[in-house]
Design a protein around this motif. Structure first.
Motif, short mmCIF file in Angstrom:
data_model
loop_
_atom_site.label_atom_id
_atom_site.label_comp_id
_atom_site.label_asym_id
_atom_site.label_seq_id
_atom_site.Cartn_x
_atom_site.Cartn_y
_atom_site.Cartn_z
N TYR A 1 56.18 -14.65 12.08
CA TYR A 1 55.76 -14.33 10.71
C TYR A 1 56.14 -15.47 9.76
CZ TYR A 1 55.16 -9.66 12.61
OH TYR A 1 54.75 -8.60 13.38
N TYR A 2 55.43 -15.50 8.64
CA TYR A 2 55.61 -16.57 7.67
C TYR A 2 55.66 -15.95 6.27
CZ TYR A 2 53.85 -19.04 11.76
OH TYR A 2 53.67 -19.51 13.03
N LEU A 3 56.31 -16.63 5.35
CA LEU A 3 56.42 -16.11 3.99
C LEU A 3 56.01 -17.19 3.00
CD1 LEU A 3 59.14 -13.73 2.64
CD2 LEU A 3 58.10 -15.43 1.17
N GLY A 4 55.03 -16.86 2.17
CA GLY A 4 54.56 -17.78 1.15
C GLY A 4 54.71 -17.18 -0.24
N ILE A 5 55.02 -18.04 -1.20
CA ILE A 5 55.13 -17.63 -2.60
C ILE A 5 54.18 -18.48 -3.44
CG2 ILE A 5 56.64 -17.42 -4.62
CD1 ILE A 5 59.03 -17.21 -2.72
N ASP B 1 50.43 -26.10 -6.00
CA ASP B 1 49.73 -24.84 -5.76
C ASP B 1 48.27 -25.02 -5.36
OD1 ASP B 1 49.06 -25.72 -8.31
OD2 ASP B 1 49.40 -23.79 -9.29
N ALA B 2 47.59 -25.98 -5.97
CA ALA B 2 46.19 -26.21 -5.61
C ALA B 2 46.08 -26.77 -4.19
CB ALA B 2 45.53 -27.16 -6.61
N ASN B 3 47.04 -27.60 -3.80
CA ASN B 3 47.06 -28.11 -2.42
C ASN B 3 47.29 -26.96 -1.44
OD1 ASN B 3 46.73 -30.71 -3.34
ND2 ASN B 3 48.86 -31.31 -3.06
N ALA B 4 48.20 -26.07 -1.81
CA ALA B 4 48.48 -24.91 -0.95
C ALA B 4 47.24 -24.03 -0.81
CB ALA B 4 49.65 -24.10 -1.50
N ALA B 5 46.53 -23.83 -1.92
CA ALA B 5 45.31 -23.02 -1.88
C ALA B 5 44.24 -23.69 -1.02
CB ALA B 5 44.77 -22.80 -3.29
N LEU C 1 39.13 -16.66 -0.28
CA LEU C 1 40.42 -15.97 -0.18
C LEU C 1 40.99 -15.50 -1.51
CD1 LEU C 1 42.23 -18.19 2.50
CD2 LEU C 1 40.99 -16.05 2.85
N GLY C 2 40.38 -15.92 -2.61
CA GLY C 2 40.89 -15.51 -3.91
C GLY C 2 42.33 -15.96 -4.11
N ASN C 3 43.13 -15.10 -4.73
CA ASN C 3 44.52 -15.43 -5.01
C ASN C 3 45.39 -15.51 -3.77
OD1 ASN C 3 43.96 -15.51 -7.76
ND2 ASN C 3 44.39 -13.34 -8.05
N ASP C 4 44.86 -15.03 -2.63
CA ASP C 4 45.64 -15.08 -1.39
C ASP C 4 45.69 -16.47 -0.78
OD1 ASP C 4 46.17 -12.38 -1.58
OD2 ASP C 4 44.61 -11.77 -0.17
N ALA C 5 44.78 -17.37 -1.19
CA ALA C 5 44.71 -18.70 -0.59
C ALA C 5 46.03 -19.44 -0.74
CB ALA C 5 43.58 -19.51 -1.23
N GLY C 6 46.62 -19.39 -1.94
CA GLY C 6 47.87 -20.10 -2.19
C GLY C 6 49.03 -19.55 -1.39
N ILE C 7 49.04 -18.24 -1.20
CA ILE C 7 50.11 -17.61 -0.40
C ILE C 7 50.01 -18.04 1.05
CG2 ILE C 7 51.02 -15.41 0.44
CD1 ILE C 7 49.98 -14.16 -2.19
N ILE C 8 48.79 -17.98 1.61
CA ILE C 8 48.60 -18.34 3.01
C ILE C 8 48.89 -19.82 3.23
CG2 ILE C 8 46.88 -18.56 4.85
CD1 ILE C 8 45.51 -16.04 3.60
N GLY C 9 48.40 -20.67 2.33
CA GLY C 9 48.66 -22.09 2.45
C GLY C 9 50.15 -22.41 2.36
N ALA C 10 50.84 -21.80 1.41
CA ALA C 10 52.29 -22.03 1.26
C ALA C 10 53.05 -21.58 2.49
CB ALA C 10 52.80 -21.32 0.02
N ALA C 11 52.62 -20.47 3.07
CA ALA C 11 53.30 -19.93 4.23
C ALA C 11 53.19 -20.83 5.45
CB ALA C 11 52.75 -18.54 4.57
N PHE C 12 52.14 -21.67 5.49
CA PHE C 12 51.90 -22.52 6.67
C PHE C 12 52.08 -24.00 6.36
CE2 PHE C 12 50.20 -18.56 8.13
CZ PHE C 12 50.38 -18.59 9.50
N LEU C 13 52.90 -24.34 5.37
CA LEU C 13 53.19 -25.73 5.08
C LEU C 13 53.88 -26.37 6.30
CD1 LEU C 13 54.52 -25.48 1.42
CD2 LEU C 13 52.30 -26.37 2.15
N ASP C 14 53.52 -27.61 6.58
CA ASP C 14 54.15 -28.34 7.69
C ASP C 14 55.65 -28.53 7.42
OD1 ASP C 14 51.33 -30.47 8.45
OD2 ASP C 14 51.88 -28.50 9.21
#
Length: 316
Positions: free
Chosen positions: A2-6, A111-115, A303-316
């Motif tokens: 599991y992963y956690l993004g903010i 945040d835009a990169n994460a999205a 993905l709407g507002n979820d894009a940033g959460i998912i991207g943040a959660a999977f940062l290298d």
């Protein structure tokens, strides 16, 4: 696993627990309430993160790190938000402060990169090699993915596409420069255009003013679109003007990067083909590669507002 993004936004702080298939299984949020001390914002980010983990019936032991998408110029090596024009953050040691509160490793990214990474992994750009995500909100966010990796430049401040100038010496932008794409193509820019149109001709602007109950301060990013849907030509003229500015910047971005996919997110993107069809028509005429067989796919983010959460959660 599991992963956690903010996602730290100007309005809301949202934390989400994401599974290995990029599905958000638990989410918690609170208001950002800026401006206020950074310590208080960190307290709230830690609180929503812990609540999201609890809602997913998980603990810190079930995740290896917490990823945070934050606005502005972000230095991943030092763990600092160096500058965020619209929110007033400056040299904020966010990683250190959050690691103290969460007791686990923390990674940060713009945040835009994460999205953009979220859309690349699980959204509109899934399956592409190179992609760009543009977010139309208070500002214009940009995220660039090259060969599956976030491109952020030599100083972590790359992809500030909203701060390229499209009107020399034009409207002042929040960054201090004049004529930035963000000043014209953001929701804030559209609101300004709409208000200026109403004030310039109260008779022609009557439909738009009626839609906001006669209070010009209630004009928002869909006021002109709603007027256009009612057949109001003046409302349509505002929409056309806005789309022309948006198309100018989009064409510039495509000419520079030639991505497989360029997806557009943010509140205005909810207009769908009402926005995208005329936007594509302009870009198709103006792009440098108009005679090439392969063209950039221009579409809405999914993905709407979820894009940033998912991207943040999977940062290298």
């Amino acid at each position: 696993m599991y992963y956690l993004g903010i996602d730290l936004g100007g309005t809301n702080i949202v934390a989400g627990v994401v599974d290995e298939n990029y599905k958000i299984i638990a989410k918690e949020s609170c208001k950002t309430n800026v401006p206020r001390p950074e310590e208080e914002i960190c307290d709230d980010m830690a609180l929503v993160a812990k609540k999201a983990l609890a809602a997913a019936k998980l603990t810190n032991d079930d995740i290896s790190f917490v990823g945070i998408g934050v606005p502005g110029a972000v230095n991943g090596e030092t763990g600092m938000i160096e500058y965020a024009a619209n929110l007033g953050f400056h040299n904020w040691p966010i990683v250190k402060m959050m690691e103290e509160r969460l007791g686990t490793k923390v990674k940060i990214e713009n945040d835009a990169n994460a999205a953009a990474l979220g859309e690349y992994l699980a959204g509109a750009a899934k399956g592409s090699k190179n992609a760009i995500a543009i977010t139309l909100g208070t500002g214009v966010g940009g995220g660039i993915i090259i060969d599956g990796k976030i491109y952020s430049g030599s100083n972590f401040a790359g992809a500030e596409l909203g701060h390229t100038v499209i009107v020399y010496n034009g409207w002042k932008c929040g960054c201090g420069r004049h004529g930035c794409w963000e000043a014209y193509a953001s929701a804030s820019g559209l609101i300004k255009m709409t208000k200026e149109a109403i004030l310039a001709d109260s008779e022609k602007g009557a439909c738009m003013l009626r839609l906001v109950g006669g209070d010009i301060n209630k004009v928002n990013g869909i006021t002109a679109f709603n007027a256009m849907r009612e057949g109001d030509e003046y409302g349509k003229s505002v929409v056309d003007k806005y789309i022309s500015y948006l198309a100018c910047g989009i064409t510039n971005v495509i000419n520079v990067f030639q991505p497989d996919v360029l997806c557009i997110g943010g509140g205005i993107s909810r207009e769908g083909e009402t926005l995208l069809a005329p936007l594509r028509a302009i870009v198709e005429k103006e792009r440098y590669t108009k005679h090439n067989k392969k063209q950039t796919k221009l579409c809405a983010a999914t993905l709407g507002n979820d894009a940033g959460i998912i991207g943040a959660a999977f940062l290298d």
